[in-house]
Design an enzyme around this catalytic site. Structure first.
Site, PDB file in Angstrom:
ATOM      1  N   VAL A   1      43.578  51.549  47.858  1.00 45.52           N
ATOM      2  CA  VAL A   1      43.628  53.002  47.785  1.00 45.52           C
ATOM      3  C   VAL A   1      43.365  53.589  49.169  1.00 45.52           C
ATOM      4  O   VAL A   1      42.376  53.217  49.823  1.00 45.52           O
ATOM      5  CB  VAL A   1      42.602  53.561  46.773  1.00 45.52           C
ATOM      6  CG1 VAL A   1      42.753  55.074  46.643  1.00 45.52           C
ATOM      7  CG2 VAL A   1      42.779  52.898  45.409  1.00 45.52           C
TER       8      VAL A   1
ATOM      9  N   GLY B   1      41.063  46.387  45.523  1.00 48.72           N
ATOM     10  CA  GLY B   1      40.789  45.412  44.471  1.00 48.72           C
ATOM     11  C   GLY B   1      41.696  44.217  44.629  1.00 48.72           C
ATOM     12  O   GLY B   1      42.316  44.025  45.679  1.00 48.72           O
TER      13      GLY B   1
ATOM     14  N   ASP C   1      36.924  49.975  32.140  1.00 52.00           N
ATOM     15  CA  ASP C   1      36.352  49.544  33.421  1.00 52.00           C
ATOM     16  C   ASP C   1      35.313  50.570  33.878  1.00 52.00           C
ATOM     17  O   ASP C   1      35.341  51.059  35.002  1.00 52.00           O
ATOM     18  CB  ASP C   1      37.465  49.397  34.466  1.00 52.00           C
ATOM     19  CG  ASP C   1      37.055  48.519  35.642  1.00 52.00           C
ATOM     20  OD1 ASP C   1      36.023  47.838  35.542  1.00 52.00           O
ATOM     21  OD2 ASP C   1      37.771  48.519  36.661  1.00 52.00           O
TER      22      ASP C   1
END
Length: 552
Positions: free
Chosen positions: A263, A258, A374
């Site tokens: 990740v 992001g 989210d």
């Protein structure tokens, strides 16, 4: 006072060797130590407690003896390693703290000695003491510490903590009703942007002390010490070993990225069978770890696998690394795309299955006073049950499976309603294209709609294979309501899908939506159970989906 276990009169006493003269106030002093030296103290303590309440003179005498027995027992055996897990000695410690009015000192002592930290009774007793002293925030932190340490019985500790929070909420509401009109204005619901820099800074300052008590929280004021910067690209980091907290993580690939975080899937200590997800974020961001620990405390063990796990966080001055579970089956977005690439949409039965899962997730989450913030398909990790789904899978309210159909992750935008005044509403945009709720689009206040709109948007993507656009249309009862522009196909269950969209796209911004979510889930569940062919078809599609996505 804590009531100790009473020992029956027939219980065996100390060895029958010839006794010496007893020292006044010290029970059962013998020439040789009894096989269970704590037992005589328990008898004497119990006898002294029985005498309390028989009159002022008896009370004073009994209380003096009780203090003497407790003090002597603590002096002799309080530090003994062999009794460090004996719940009887813990009760004696607690009663000693109560009688001597020195609970903070005793709690600190036990912390330093690392004694009884796995017992829920320690945290419950100290929290009750703090409540009586009016130190509510400290009591909350003690409960949270016990839960984060998984003190047993954990479920009982979680329930006690939740009752404490609900009682506190009720107390605050009553206080708001009783205030004078001139003061009541100050307690009117406020409007906050939960994601603004000022709000986040204030929240992080509020939770700072609690964060430090959580297991897995590691903080250094220095920059990351590794040879390769953690903010490097995947090409640089691939197969590199990162050492954190005495463990070695070897980066094998990326699972997502992001604006602020990346990740990576990584092996642990060279074991290719043990895989974790490392979320690397710069600047460092401990908020997500806090949210995971709140989930640990507020969600039951049966439902907890629906929300992902964070094992630890390592915070440096320039970067943070969150160590989470790794699930290998991809996301709900991958499932949706796997149908679109072959020119198909998801079957309605499969859509209903995932809709039921998402309704259950939000029902559980909102009931715990948490908003995800989210809610989108790439934050939904796909899971598969160990056996076939049955009608009972849908009908049962308490599933014992450890792998439900979906796992909601990425808690960086999570909202803990406990940190805000009761009745607070929110302003601000989630910033995710296609997932900003109607209230955000029209610059109105919102609460749970940020999640329920996300659910509607995901359902729309599953059914139509395209993002959702909404329109304002006249409603049957007068006024207007919002509904998707794309019509529901006539061969679907039109009534169910229309009710879902109509209800969730037009929900009020105040009040709980738990009952509404539960009602919608029940309607979909009854439809799935009304035809055995639905369940059989679902099992076939999930088996095919798992084989397809895992081999790709």
């Amino acid at each position: 006072m804590v009531i100790l276990d009473r020992t029956p009169a027939s219980a065996p006493g100390p060895p029958s060797s010839p006794p010496r003269k007893s020292t006044p106030g010290v029970p059962w002093e013998e020439a040789s130590q009894p096989s269970d030296p704590i037992l005589p103290y328990l008898r004497s303590i119990s006898k002294a407690m029985d005498e309390l309440g028989k009159g002022p003179q008896c009370d004073a005498s009994a209380l003096d003896r009780l203090k003497c027995y407790l003090t002597e027992c603590i002096r002799k055996y309080g530090d003994e390693y062999q009794y460090s897990t004996d719940p009887r000695l813990l009760k004696i410690w607690i009663l000693y703290a109560d009688v001597t009015e020195a609970f903070p000192k005793v709690y600190k002592q036990l912390e330093e000695k690392r004694m009884f930290l796995e017992h829920a009774l320690l945290y419950e007793s100290y929290a009750l003491y703090l409540c009586a002293e009016g130190k509510i925030q400290e009591a909350d932190r003690v409960y949270a510490t016990g839960v984060s340490r998984k003190a047993e019985p954990l479920d009982h500790l979680k329930k006690t903590h939740l009752m404490f929070l609900k009682h506190l909420e009720h107390f605050v509401e009553e206080a708001n009703v009783d205030v004078q009109p001139s003061k009541k204005l100050k307690n009117e619901p406020s409007v906050v942007d939960p994601w603004s820099a000022s709000t986040m800074n204030s929240l992080l300052e509020t939770i700072n002390c609690e964060l430090r008590t959580f297991i897995g929280y590691h903080k250094s004021n220095k920059v990351y010490y590794g040879k390769v910067p953690l903010t490097s690209s995947l090409n640089v980091l691939r197969n590199k070993v990162i050492e954190l907290g005495g463990r070695k993580y070897q980066i094998k690939g990326s699972t997502g990225s992001g604006a602020f975080a990346k990740v990576y899937k990584s092996t642990v200590d060279g074991n290719t069978e043990e895989m974790v997800a490392l979320k690397i974020q710069s600047p460092p961001f401990p908020w997500e770890f806090y949210m995971y620990r709140q989930l640990d405390m507020r969600i039951s063990e049966v439902e907890r696998p629906n929300f992902g796990y964070a094992h630890e966080i390592h915070i440096f001055s320039d970067v943070s690394v969150l160590v989470c579970d790794y699930l290998p089956y991809g996301t709900l977005l991958d499932v949706i795309n796997s149908h679109l690439v072959v020119g198909r949409y998801m079957d309605e039965v499969l859509c209903m299955y995932y809709t039921i899962e998402m309704l259950k997730i939000l029902e559980t989450l909102h009931n715990a006073g948490i908003i995800h913030g989210d809610f989108k398909p790439d934050n939904m990790l796909v899971c598969y049950l160990s056996g076939e789904i049955t009608e009972e899978t849908f009908r049962s309210e308490t599933r014992d499976e450890q792998n439900q159909g979906l796992c909601l992750v990425d808690w960086g935008r999570g909202i803990d309603l406990k940190l805000f005044r009761a009745g607070t509403e929110f302003r601000g945009d989630c910033g995710t294209s296609g997932f900003s709720c109607v209230e955000m689009q029209e610059h109105r206040n919102w609460t749970y709609q940020v999640d329920t709109y996300g659910l509607c948007a995901i359902v729309h993507m599953m059914l139509h294979g395209a993002p959702m656009s909404v329109q304002k249309v006249p409603s049957a009862g007068g006024g207007y309501e919002y509904q998707p522009k794309a019509p529901v196909k006539r061969y679907w269950n039109v009534e169910l899908w229309k009710k879902l969209f109509s209800t969730l796209l037009n929900a009020p911004s105040n009040g709980s939506d738990v009952a509404t979510l539960r009602g919608l889930r029940a309607a979909f569940r009854e439809h799935m159970c009304g035809n055995r062919q639905h369940v059989g078809k679902l099992n076939q599609m999930l088996a095919k989906q798992k084989a397809s996505l895992c081999s790709s």
